[in-house]
Scaffold this motif. Structure first.
Motif, PDB file in Angstrom:
ATOM      1  N   ASP A   1       0.980  -1.366   0.025  1.00 50.84           N
ATOM      2  CA  ASP A   1       0.096  -0.022   0.586  1.00 50.84           C
ATOM      3  C   ASP A   1       0.684   1.337   0.356  1.00 50.84           C
ATOM      4  O   ASP A   1       0.122   2.061   0.080  1.00 50.84           O
ATOM      5  CB  ASP A   1      -0.833  -0.079   1.384  1.00 50.84           C
TER       6      ASP A   1
ATOM      7  N   GLN B   1       3.290   2.347  -2.277  1.00 53.97           N
ATOM      8  CA  GLN B   1       3.478   2.107  -3.131  1.00 53.97           C
ATOM      9  C   GLN B   1       2.058   3.730  -4.023  1.00 53.97           C
ATOM     10  O   GLN B   1       2.791   4.540  -4.530  1.00 53.97           O
ATOM     11  CB  GLN B   1       3.016   1.529  -4.060  1.00 53.97           C
ATOM     12  N   ASN B   2       1.275   3.738  -2.990  1.00 51.20           N
ATOM     13  CA  ASN B   2      -0.196   4.084  -3.136  1.00 51.20           C
ATOM     14  C   ASN B   2       0.166   5.804  -2.112  1.00 51.20           C
ATOM     15  O   ASN B   2      -0.588   6.960  -2.509  1.00 51.20           O
ATOM     16  CB  ASN B   2      -1.397   3.944  -2.935  1.00 51.20           C
ATOM     17  N   HIS B   3       1.294   5.968  -1.664  1.00 51.71           N
ATOM     18  CA  HIS B   3       1.451   7.255  -0.802  1.00 51.71           C
ATOM     19  C   HIS B   3       2.835   8.137  -0.929  1.00 51.71           C
ATOM     20  O   HIS B   3       3.485   7.589  -1.772  1.00 51.71           O
ATOM     21  CB  HIS B   3       1.787   6.677   0.849  1.00 51.71           C
TER      22      HIS B   3
END
Length: 210
Positions: free
Chosen positions: A99, A101-103
């Motif tokens: 997750d 990688q989406n932050h």
């Protein structure tokens, strides 16, 4: 003849090792031995201590070359994934390493390779290396912590370096179950080196006492 040990010691160590292990021990050591001079070169690269004319270096155990004598000088360590409460309120909380990688993440550039450090995780035998993106890249620890405090993103730092921020709520730790402990810092030096009394005293002062 001197009545007290004397000499010069030259050490290379990373920023976190100096702050967390070396400097706290050196302060009383230097007071006890005023004729021992110590030079500390803060360098996050994997320095060749022989060609660099250092007496010793400090690195994580897994980074010490096999032909060196290694003396443990610190406890086991663990990394921490942290962010500010305001960041997680705005962007949500990652539930898995993927997750991230989406932050917005605060990256670290490795001087030895020139690339960005891939964040390392392990859980129940499953190992993951996650490459993350974000607005900021640093090669220093303190600025990564400050940026996380200010809400610029999520940082991946040694857990002990943010213990105060975690205790007072300035930072929140996530993915703790993915961050295992690993061997901490070692002092290393060539096996063929002839030791002075000053150097031997220095090694014993740093030696980790459980």
């Amino acid at each position: 003849m001197r009545d007290t040990p004397a000499g010069n010691i030259r050490i290379t160590a990373g920023e976190h090792a100096v702050d967390s292990v070396l400097w706290p021990v050196l302060k009383p050591f230097l007071a006890s031995y005023p004729d021992i001079n110590v030079e500390i070169v803060v360098d996050n690269t994997l320095t060749d201590i022989v060609s660099g004319r250092f007496d010793a270096g400090i690195r994580l155990g897994e980074q010490v070359a096999k032909d060196m004598i290694a003396v443990r000088i610190g406890p086991d360590m663990s990394m921490a994934v942290v962010g500010s409460p305001s960041y997680f309120e705005q962007y949500g909380t990652p539930e898995t390493p993927q997750d991230l990688q989406n932050h917005r993440c605060i990256n670290m550039r490795l001087p030895t390779m020139g690339g960005l450090y891939a964040w390392e995780f392990e859980k129940e035998g499953q190992e993951l290396r996650v490459r993350v993106d974000g607005q900021l890249i640093f090669n220093s620890l303190r600025q990564r912590i400050d940026a996380a405090n200010l809400g610029f993103g999520i940082a991946y730092v040694p857990e002990d370096s943010v213990k105060n921020e975690l205790a007072d709520g300035r930072l929140v730790q996530v993915l703790k179950e993915w961050c295992n402990t690993f061997p901490g810092y070692y002092l290393y030096y060539p096996s063929r080196k002839q030791h002075t009394t000053a150097f031997s005293l220095f090694v014993e002062a740093l030696r980790y006492k459980r």
